[in-house]
Design a protein around this motif. Structure first.
Motif, PDB file in Angstrom:
ATOM      1  N   GLY A 232       0.332  -1.127  -0.137  1.00 35.31           N
ATOM      2  CA  GLY A 232      -0.010  -0.157  -0.358  1.00 35.31           C
ATOM      3  C   GLY A 232       0.698   1.418  -0.194  1.00 35.31           C
ATOM      4  N   LEU A 233       1.872   1.410   0.623  1.00 31.87           N
ATOM      5  CA  LEU A 233       2.793   2.477   0.806  1.00 31.87           C
ATOM      6  C   LEU A 233       3.079   2.196  -0.864  1.00 31.87           C
ATOM      7  N   PHE A 234       3.541   1.201  -1.328  1.00 33.97           N
ATOM      8  CA  PHE A 234       4.386   2.263  -2.064  1.00 33.97           C
ATOM      9  C   PHE A 234       3.288   2.094  -3.199  1.00 33.97           C
ATOM     10  N   PHE A 235       2.489   1.643  -3.915  1.00 37.35           N
ATOM     11  CA  PHE A 235       1.206   2.229  -4.504  1.00 37.35           C
ATOM     12  C   PHE A 235       0.681   3.589  -4.286  1.00 37.35           C
ATOM     13  N   MET A 236       0.733   4.103  -2.890  1.00 41.77           N
ATOM     14  CA  MET A 236       0.513   4.857  -2.548  1.00 41.77           C
ATOM     15  C   MET A 236       1.417   6.145  -3.371  1.00 41.77           C
ATOM     16  N   GLY A 237       2.590   6.321  -2.189  1.00 36.75           N
ATOM     17  CA  GLY A 237       4.045   6.518  -3.248  1.00 36.75           C
ATOM     18  C   GLY A 237       4.556   7.151  -4.953  1.00 36.75           C
ATOM     19  N   GLN A 238       4.165   5.353  -5.790  1.00 33.01           N
ATOM     20  CA  GLN A 238       3.933   5.572  -6.619  1.00 33.01           C
ATOM     21  C   GLN A 238       2.334   7.013  -7.111  1.00 33.01           C
ATOM     22  N   PHE A 239       1.351   7.363  -7.042  1.00 36.63           N
ATOM     23  CA  PHE A 239       0.785   7.742  -7.448  1.00 36.63           C
ATOM     24  C   PHE A 239       0.081   8.612  -7.136  1.00 36.63           C
ATOM     25  N   THR A 240       1.335   9.227  -6.232  1.00 34.05           N
ATOM     26  CA  THR A 240       1.101  10.835  -5.212  1.00 34.05           C
ATOM     27  C   THR A 240       1.991  11.520  -6.195  1.00 34.05           C
ATOM     28  N   LEU A 241       2.638  11.176  -7.061  1.00 30.46           N
ATOM     29  CA  LEU A 241       3.768  12.358  -7.547  1.00 30.46           C
ATOM     30  C   LEU A 241       3.097  11.732  -9.232  1.00 30.46           C
ATOM     31  N   PHE A 242       3.199  10.289  -9.733  1.00 28.87           N
ATOM     32  CA  PHE A 242       2.704   9.256 -11.133  1.00 28.87           C
ATOM     33  C   PHE A 242       1.235  10.077 -12.392  1.00 28.87           C
ATOM     34  N   THR A 243       0.330  10.748 -11.218  1.00 28.69           N
ATOM     35  CA  THR A 243      -1.232  11.095 -11.461  1.00 28.69           C
ATOM     36  C   THR A 243      -0.421  13.163 -12.248  1.00 28.69           C
ATOM     37  N   TYR A 244       0.304  13.304 -11.629  1.00 28.17           N
ATOM     38  CA  TYR A 244       0.278  14.708 -11.594  1.00 28.17           C
ATOM     39  C   TYR A 244       1.535  15.046 -12.781  1.00 28.17           C
ATOM     40  N   VAL A 245       1.647  13.894 -13.643  1.00 25.05           N
ATOM     41  CA  VAL A 245       2.700  13.831 -13.989  1.00 25.05           C
ATOM     42  C   VAL A 245       3.074  15.445 -15.183  1.00 25.05           C
ATOM     43  N   ARG A 246       1.941  15.669 -16.207  1.00 27.11           N
ATOM     44  CA  ARG A 246       1.398  16.239 -16.979  1.00 27.11           C
ATOM     45  C   ARG A 246       1.738  17.542 -17.004  1.00 27.11           C
ATOM     46  N   PRO A 247       0.793  17.832 -15.849  1.00 29.78           N
ATOM     47  CA  PRO A 247       1.110  19.460 -14.983  1.00 29.78           C
ATOM     48  C   PRO A 247       2.231  19.867 -15.194  1.00 29.78           C
ATOM     49  N   PHE A 248       3.226  19.104 -14.467  1.00 34.40           N
ATOM     50  CA  PHE A 248       4.650  18.976 -13.907  1.00 34.40           C
ATOM     51  C   PHE A 248       5.097  19.336 -14.920  1.00 34.40           C
ATOM     52  N   LEU A 249       4.472  18.867 -16.387  1.00 32.77           N
ATOM     53  CA  LEU A 249       5.369  18.793 -17.521  1.00 32.77           C
ATOM     54  C   LEU A 249       5.603  20.139 -18.000  1.00 32.77           C
ATOM     55  N   ALA A 392       9.501  -1.316   4.729  1.00 39.68           N
ATOM     56  CA  ALA A 392       8.360  -1.781   5.565  1.00 39.68           C
ATOM     57  C   ALA A 392       8.708  -3.288   4.569  1.00 39.68           C
ATOM     58  N   ALA A 393       9.039  -3.558   3.266  1.00 38.93           N
ATOM     59  CA  ALA A 393       9.314  -4.941   2.978  1.00 38.93           C
ATOM     60  C   ALA A 393      10.605  -5.474   3.238  1.00 38.93           C
ATOM     61  N   LEU A 394      11.501  -4.635   4.014  1.00 35.23           N
ATOM     62  CA  LEU A 394      12.572  -5.451   4.454  1.00 35.23           C
ATOM     63  C   LEU A 394      11.852  -5.788   5.555  1.00 35.23           C
ATOM     64  N   ALA A 395      11.107  -4.930   6.537  1.00 32.05           N
ATOM     65  CA  ALA A 395      10.803  -6.042   7.551  1.00 32.05           C
ATOM     66  C   ALA A 395      10.116  -7.058   7.140  1.00 32.05           C
ATOM     67  N   VAL A 396       9.107  -7.073   5.698  1.00 38.63           N
ATOM     68  CA  VAL A 396       8.002  -7.863   5.761  1.00 38.63           C
ATOM     69  C   VAL A 396       9.762  -9.559   4.895  1.00 38.63           C
ATOM     70  N   ALA A 397      10.686  -9.136   4.666  1.00 36.08           N
ATOM     71  CA  ALA A 397      11.417 -10.562   4.269  1.00 36.08           C
ATOM     72  C   ALA A 397      12.043 -10.957   5.895  1.00 36.08           C
ATOM     73  N   ARG A 398      12.166 -10.014   6.449  1.00 35.88           N
ATOM     74  CA  ARG A 398      12.462 -10.488   8.356  1.00 35.88           C
ATOM     75  C   ARG A 398      11.697 -11.639   8.565  1.00 35.88           C
ATOM     76  N   VAL A 399      10.753 -10.928   8.747  1.00 33.26           N
ATOM     77  CA  VAL A 399       9.792 -11.964   8.864  1.00 33.26           C
ATOM     78  C   VAL A 399       9.095 -13.109   8.176  1.00 33.26           C
ATOM     79  N   GLY A 400       9.167 -12.963   6.993  1.00 37.90           N
ATOM     80  CA  GLY A 400       9.049 -14.135   6.398  1.00 37.90           C
ATOM     81  C   GLY A 400      10.103 -15.123   6.196  1.00 37.90           C
ATOM     82  N   ARG A 401      11.611 -14.718   6.224  1.00 36.56           N
ATOM     83  CA  ARG A 401      12.184 -15.409   6.779  1.00 36.56           C
ATOM     84  C   ARG A 401      11.872 -16.601   7.924  1.00 36.56           C
ATOM     85  N   ARG A 402      11.850 -15.858   9.136  1.00 38.43           N
ATOM     86  CA  ARG A 402      11.506 -16.375  10.293  1.00 38.43           C
ATOM     87  C   ARG A 402      10.708 -16.816  10.214  1.00 38.43           C
ATOM     88  N   GLY A 403       9.220 -17.114   9.450  1.00 38.20           N
ATOM     89  CA  GLY A 403       8.380 -18.085   9.531  1.00 38.20           C
ATOM     90  C   GLY A 403       8.590 -19.335   8.735  1.00 38.20           C
TER      91      GLY A 403
END
Length: 403
Positions: A232-249, A392-403
């Motif tokens: 969720g953090l990844f997609f939120m970060g991606q579209f916070t920027l990408f949605t406004y590429v045209r007015p930025f350009l 958060a993905a790093l934390a997921v990797a650590r939990v996944g390896r322990r599991g």
């Protein structure tokens, strides 16, 4: 034209379906539907400025059209299985395709902002319902060992739309206006409707299907819950920027329409290349992709705040963005398949809801920041969210390896 009915899914799981011949015509019809759907979803990205001028609102408010489609997709993805109930899945897919046509007409003929948002809400309903059923439909169309190939063809329609939707929308918008650009999607959706009518078999639900655990119950388990947070953090970060590429350009880099279309095309082509190449990086573990790609995107976002006035540097940075941003979601779907093999359908529905919710949140946050504080604040927050996604993905990797 009538089509033969495929065997209903047994009450246990979709993967236990009775073997049946591959229906590649149905798969290709679905791929065309995916193309029209993704093109409809992201067409506003390349047309924010002219839509805003016509409807008399800011570009940020037009960007909320992506947010509302995401919000409706969230609700629909979680409710589709329960609401659809005993409905034949072919009939439901045809109904959704009709609704996609209606959405295109409503947006293209919108006399005011409310009509525009209504059309965007309708496409959100289609997005949520379609993607929540996509894997199960693939299982019904081809034998189990051919399902990955069928899903790859679905994603081929996705990737192609990602490549052409933004630059084609920008190009058509300059020639026939933004309304004409939206109208051009409708005939494609009509063709997809006819093809699905002919090629798809009847897909009745099992007579006495056993109720499966709800998707939201997966959030009670640490690994899925942490993974969904990181995605969720990844997609939120991606579209916070990408949605406004045209007015930025247009407003910061100062590009004219031909250069704008070329840059958007470069982003799409780079994304298609990234999607084709990322599979090699995922053969071992998805975690390097999930951890490193958001960091690269954060660096690009910060680079745009520094070099945004330089056309050559901006073009290179945005092409690099397309390369990694389009490929990274493949890593999350690979993680989902490896982490939740017995709950893939519930996990897929939950992932759709999380992705669409965070696209909506990202577009909303980006719009508020862009209108209130400018592009540097927007891109800076995008970078922060992407760095949090990496952590958060790093934390997921650590939990996944322990599991």
């Amino acid at each position: 034209m009538s089509t033969p009915a495929s065997p209903p899914l047994p009450a246990t799981t979709a993967h236990d379906a009775v073997p049946h011949p591959a229906n590649w015509g149905g798969v290709l019809a679905m791929s065309l539907c995916v193309f029209a759907l993704i093109a409809s979803e992201f067409m506003p990205v390349s047309l924010l400025s002219p839509i805003a001028a016509t409807l008399g609102v800011s570009e940020g408010w037009v960007g909320y059209g992506i947010a509302i489609s995401g919000a409706f997709a969230v609700v629909t993805s979680l409710l589709t299985a329960r609401v659809a109930g005993r409905m034949d899945r072919k009939a439901l897919l045809l109904l959704l395709t009709v609704l996609m046509c209606v959405s295109g007409v409503v947006v293209a003929t919108a006399a005011n902002y409310a009509m525009y948002m209504l059309g965007r809400a309708l496409i959100g309903v289609v997005i949520g319902a379609f993607w929540s059923m996509s894997a199960a439909v693939a299982i019904r169309l081809v034998p189990t060992d051919k399902v990955p190939k069928a899903l790859a063809l679905f994603n081929g329609g996705n990737a192609l739309a990602t490549v052409v939707a933004a630059p084609l929308g920008s190009y058509l918008g300059g020639i026939i206006g933004w309304r004409g650009a939206f109208f051009c999607i409708v005939p494609v959706a009509v063709v997809a409707l006819g093809w699905q009518w002919i090629a798809l078999p009847s897909m009745r639900p099992a007579p006495q299907a056993t109720a499966r655990p709800g998707a939201l119950r997966l959030l009670t388990r640490p690994l899925p819950a942490l993974g969904m947070l990181a995605a969720g953090l990844f997609f939120m970060g991606q579209f916070t920027l990408f949605t406004y590429v045209r007015p930025f350009l247009e407003g910061t880099t100062g590009v004219a329409l031909p250069a704008l279309s070329s840059i958007l095309l470069a982003i799409g082509v780079a994304g298609l290349v990234g999607t084709l190449l990322v599979g090699r990086l995922l053969k071992g573990s998805p975690y390097p992709v999930l951890i490193l790609f958001p960091i690269v995107m954060a660096v690009i976002a910060l680079g745009l705040t520094v070099f945004g006035h330089s056309l050559p540097v901006t073009a290179v940075l945005l092409a690099a963005w397309g390369l990694v941003a389009t490929a990274a979601p493949v890593g999350w779907w690979s993680w989902l398949a490896a982490t939740l093999p017995r709950d893939a359908e519930a996990g897929g529905g939950l992932m759709v809801a999380v992705v669409q919710l965070c696209i909506a949140l990202g577009s909303t946050v980006g719009g508020l920041l862009y209108d209130g504080a400018g592009y540097r604040a927007t891109f800076g927050v995008s970078a922060l969210l992407l760095l949090l996604a990496s952590a958060a993905a790093l934390a997921v990797a650590r939990v996944g390896r322990r599991g």
